[in-house]
Every structure is written in C-alpha cells, then in structure tokens.
Scaffold this motif. Sequence first.
Motif, PDB file in Angstrom:
ATOM      1  N   ILE A  40      56.127  40.700 -28.329  1.00 36.15           N
ATOM      2  CA  ILE A  40      57.229  40.575 -27.369  1.00 36.15           C
ATOM      3  C   ILE A  40      57.267  41.796 -26.448  1.00 36.15           C
ATOM      4  N   LYS A  41      57.078  42.987 -27.018  1.00 35.32           N
ATOM      5  CA  LYS A  41      57.032  44.204 -26.195  1.00 35.32           C
ATOM      6  C   LYS A  41      55.893  44.144 -25.189  1.00 35.32           C
ATOM      7  N   LEU A  42      54.715  43.719 -25.649  1.00 34.49           N
ATOM      8  CA  LEU A  42      53.563  43.622 -24.752  1.00 34.49           C
ATOM      9  C   LEU A  42      53.788  42.591 -23.647  1.00 34.49           C
ATOM     10  N   LEU A  43      54.475  41.501 -23.975  1.00 29.10           N
ATOM     11  CA  LEU A  43      54.822  40.499 -22.962  1.00 29.10           C
ATOM     12  C   LEU A  43      55.771  41.089 -21.923  1.00 29.10           C
ATOM     13  N   LYS A  44      56.801  41.769 -22.392  1.00 29.39           N
ATOM     14  CA  LYS A  44      57.793  42.350 -21.476  1.00 29.39           C
ATOM     15  C   LYS A  44      57.195  43.456 -20.615  1.00 29.39           C
ATOM     16  N   ILE A  72      44.380  42.064 -28.891  1.00 30.07           N
ATOM     17  CA  ILE A  72      44.785  40.929 -28.071  1.00 30.07           C
ATOM     18  C   ILE A  72      44.164  41.067 -26.673  1.00 30.07           C
ATOM     19  N   PRO A  73      43.634  39.990 -26.106  1.00 33.14           N
ATOM     20  CA  PRO A  73      43.124  40.083 -24.735  1.00 33.14           C
ATOM     21  C   PRO A  73      44.240  40.496 -23.765  1.00 33.14           C
ATOM     22  N   THR A  74      43.917  41.395 -22.848  1.00 34.13           N
ATOM     23  CA  THR A  74      44.900  41.809 -21.849  1.00 34.13           C
ATOM     24  C   THR A  74      45.110  40.684 -20.843  1.00 34.13           C
ATOM     25  N   LYS A  75      46.132  40.848 -20.035  1.00 40.83           N
ATOM     26  CA  LYS A  75      46.467  39.829 -19.039  1.00 40.83           C
ATOM     27  C   LYS A  75      45.305  39.587 -18.078  1.00 40.83           C
ATOM     28  N   ASP A  82      57.925  30.198 -31.877  1.00 38.65           N
ATOM     29  CA  ASP A  82      59.218  29.920 -31.236  1.00 38.65           C
ATOM     30  C   ASP A  82      59.966  31.217 -30.938  1.00 38.65           C
ATOM     31  N   TYR A  83      59.966  32.120 -31.891  1.00 31.76           N
ATOM     32  CA  TYR A  83      60.632  33.423 -31.741  1.00 31.76           C
ATOM     33  C   TYR A  83      60.015  34.200 -30.585  1.00 31.76           C
ATOM     34  N   VAL A  84      58.705  34.265 -30.538  1.00 26.54           N
ATOM     35  CA  VAL A  84      58.010  35.013 -29.480  1.00 26.54           C
ATOM     36  C   VAL A  84      58.257  34.369 -28.123  1.00 26.54           C
ATOM     37  N   SER A  85      58.161  33.065 -28.032  1.00 20.15           N
ATOM     38  CA  SER A  85      58.361  32.398 -26.734  1.00 20.15           C
ATOM     39  C   SER A  85      59.804  32.530 -26.262  1.00 20.15           C
ATOM     40  N   LYS A  95      51.586  43.069 -20.197  1.00 15.37           N
ATOM     41  CA  LYS A  95      50.224  43.467 -20.564  1.00 15.37           C
ATOM     42  C   LYS A  95      49.397  42.319 -21.127  1.00 15.37           C
ATOM     43  N   ILE A  96      50.086  41.279 -21.640  1.00 13.31           N
ATOM     44  CA  ILE A  96      49.390  40.110 -22.189  1.00 13.31           C
ATOM     45  C   ILE A  96      50.058  38.848 -21.657  1.00 13.31           C
ATOM     46  N   THR A  97      49.363  37.728 -21.790  1.00 12.12           N
ATOM     47  CA  THR A  97      49.923  36.445 -21.367  1.00 12.12           C
ATOM     48  C   THR A  97      50.682  35.807 -22.531  1.00 12.12           C
ATOM     49  N   MET A  98      51.581  34.912 -22.189  1.00 12.33           N
ATOM     50  CA  MET A  98      52.305  34.172 -23.221  1.00 12.33           C
ATOM     51  C   MET A  98      51.321  33.359 -24.059  1.00 12.33           C
ATOM     52  N   LYS A  99      50.312  32.803 -23.429  1.00 10.66           N
ATOM     53  CA  LYS A  99      49.309  32.012 -24.155  1.00 10.66           C
ATOM     54  C   LYS A  99      48.648  32.853 -25.255  1.00 10.66           C
ATOM     55  N   SER A 100      48.234  34.069 -24.919  1.00  7.58           N
ATOM     56  CA  SER A 100      47.623  34.959 -25.916  1.00  7.58           C
ATOM     57  C   SER A 100      48.621  35.332 -27.004  1.00  7.58           C
ATOM     58  N   ALA A 101      49.830  35.626 -26.609  1.00 14.03           N
ATOM     59  CA  ALA A 101      50.862  36.005 -27.580  1.00 14.03           C
ATOM     60  C   ALA A 101      51.085  34.889 -28.592  1.00 14.03           C
ATOM     61  N   LEU A 102      51.129  33.666 -28.118  1.00 17.02           N
ATOM     62  CA  LEU A 102      51.395  32.535 -29.015  1.00 17.02           C
ATOM     63  C   LEU A 102      50.229  32.269 -29.964  1.00 17.02           C
ATOM     64  N   VAL A 103      49.016  32.585 -29.538  1.00 17.98           N
ATOM     65  CA  VAL A 103      47.844  32.419 -30.409  1.00 17.98           C
ATOM     66  C   VAL A 103      47.963  33.335 -31.624  1.00 17.98           C
ATOM     67  N   TYR A 104      48.479  34.550 -31.436  1.00 21.79           N
ATOM     68  CA  TYR A 104      48.533  35.552 -32.499  1.00 21.79           C
ATOM     69  C   TYR A 104      49.896  35.633 -33.190  1.00 21.79           C
ATOM     70  N   ALA A 105      50.891  34.939 -32.686  1.00 28.30           N
ATOM     71  CA  ALA A 105      52.253  35.038 -33.221  1.00 28.30           C
ATOM     72  C   ALA A 105      52.363  34.428 -34.612  1.00 28.30           C
ATOM     73  N   GLU A 106      53.197  35.046 -35.430  1.00 32.78           N
ATOM     74  CA  GLU A 106      53.543  34.474 -36.737  1.00 32.78           C
ATOM     75  C   GLU A 106      54.602  33.387 -36.541  1.00 32.78           C
ATOM     76  N   ASN A 107      55.545  33.651 -35.619  1.00 31.69           N
ATOM     77  CA  ASN A 107      56.620  32.709 -35.320  1.00 31.69           C
ATOM     78  C   ASN A 107      56.606  32.465 -33.812  1.00 31.69           C
TER      79      ASN A 107
END
Length: 142
Positions: free
Chosen positions: A114-118, A62-65, A135-138, A121-133
């Motif tokens: 979610i751990k990386l977000l907290k 995942i791209p870093t922040k 809504d859960y991640v956001s 280390k990563i942006t929410m935008k990147s997290a949502l690109v790779y998330a399976e769910n």
Amino acid sequence: NETFEIALRAASTGHLVLSTMHASNATATIDSMVNRFPQHLQGQVRQQLADALLLVFAQRLIPTKTGDARILAYEKLISTHRIRNFIRENKVHQIRSQMQAESDDFASLDICLIKLLKEDKITMKSALVYAENADYVSRLGK
C-alpha cells in the motif's frame, strides 16, 4: 533438523544466529520452524523461539511501475512481549488477523505494498499479484 536444533540452541544461549528460509510470510516462517519438530517437542520449541527470536523479515522484489527494475516489499515481525506470547501460546495465526494496521512489532507485506502504491512506485496489478489480502490492498492502495 539437526542444523536447526543447533541454531536454536545457539540463539538460546545468546549467540546471534542469522538464517534464511523459504516461507510465504513472517508468520509462516515461525510455523515452519516449529513444524520441523515432532508434535511432542513443539511446545518446547515454541518456548525457545519466543525467548530467542529477535526479528523475522520476509521480502519480495516487486516490478517497479516503469517495469525496468524491482523494488523491495517486505514484512517485519519484531519479537516484542505481545509477539512472544502469541508464539508461546501457539497463536501465531492470530498475529496477522489482529494486526491489519502497521504496529511497532508487525507490519504486513500488504501494508508495504500500500505504501509503495501511494508513493506511485508500483502498479495496482503488481501489488495484487503479491498481496496476501487483495481486497485490503485494492481498497487502501488507491
């Protein structure tokens, strides 16, 4: 298929077999292994996998922040008694739905995101690109 049969046979006799596969996540990896075989052999393959499998590890970079590097996000599926039963009973799809939270035998990619977000280390935008769910991640990644 022949290579996979040899690897499964070797693992069933106690040899350590390491392999890579292209699959979207840990549970899809198991389904992919079983589906390589004809329908009439899949029950036997599920039994062999349940007995021989130690760990499935799925990963994404995942791209870093800051955007100048990548960081590992992963999903792990450890073969415990509960996981082996899911495999034997052809209920692999239930692993993901029954285990939203991290457990000793399963941690989804979403939990890692979610751990990386907290850890910022990563942006929410990147997290949502790779998330399976997404809504859960956001919801939990804030």
